[in-house]
Scaffold this motif. Structure first.
Motif: not given
Length: 146
Positions: A44-53, A56-59, A117-123
């Motif tokens: 999950l990343h702010p530029d991966l706009t094809d994801r429903a969620l 969060l950012g997640m890698y 794995v690291c995840a954080w809120p995409n405020f």
């Protein structure tokens, strides 16, 4: 269009985007990316706009044997779950001391790879126009004339 109506247009656009978005991300299909922070695989990343969620950012990050990540400063709010291997996280030179504005660097001093794995809120997208619960116009003001 009023700014108030623009909120509903945004809401509708968000709902349409989510209707066709990925609900499940195939982790093995995501490419590894070499970055200044190290080797990352983005889910999950702010530029991966094809994801429903989009909240969060997640890698997943992989640390090579006898190596380390880049060092970074972050206000906090990350959740890290170690998936494989062993390692040490240094926070301003100390282990597991978390506070605002700290520098973080992960090390792997062992002979096998370590991965976490690291995840954080995409405020920027946490609430969206639906504000987490839905935004609906239930009735109009008597004076409203479209």
């Amino acid at each position: 269009m009023t700014l108030y109506e623009a909120l509903f247009a945004r809401r509708d656009a968000e709902r349409a985007r989510r209707a066709d978005a990925l609900l499940v991300v195939d982790g093995d299909a995501q490419p590894w990316e070499d970055t200044p922070q190290g080797r990352l695989r983005w889910y999950l990343h702010p530029d991966l706009t094809d994801r429903a969620l989009q909240t969060l950012g997640m890698y997943v990050q992989e640390l090579q044997p006898q190596s380390r990540s880049g060092r970074y400063r972050w206000q906090g709010g990350e959740m890290i779950v170690f998936l494989e291997g062993r390692g040490v996280s240094a926070v301003d030179g100390e282990r597991f001391v978390w506070e605002a504005g700290v520098e973080i660097c992960h090390h792997n001093p062992h002979d096998e790879p370590a991965r976490f794995v690291c995840a954080w809120p995409n405020f920027a997208a946490v609430l969206g126009v639906d504000m987490g619960s839905g935004l609906e116009q239930l009735d109009t003001a008597p004076e409203w004339r479209p």
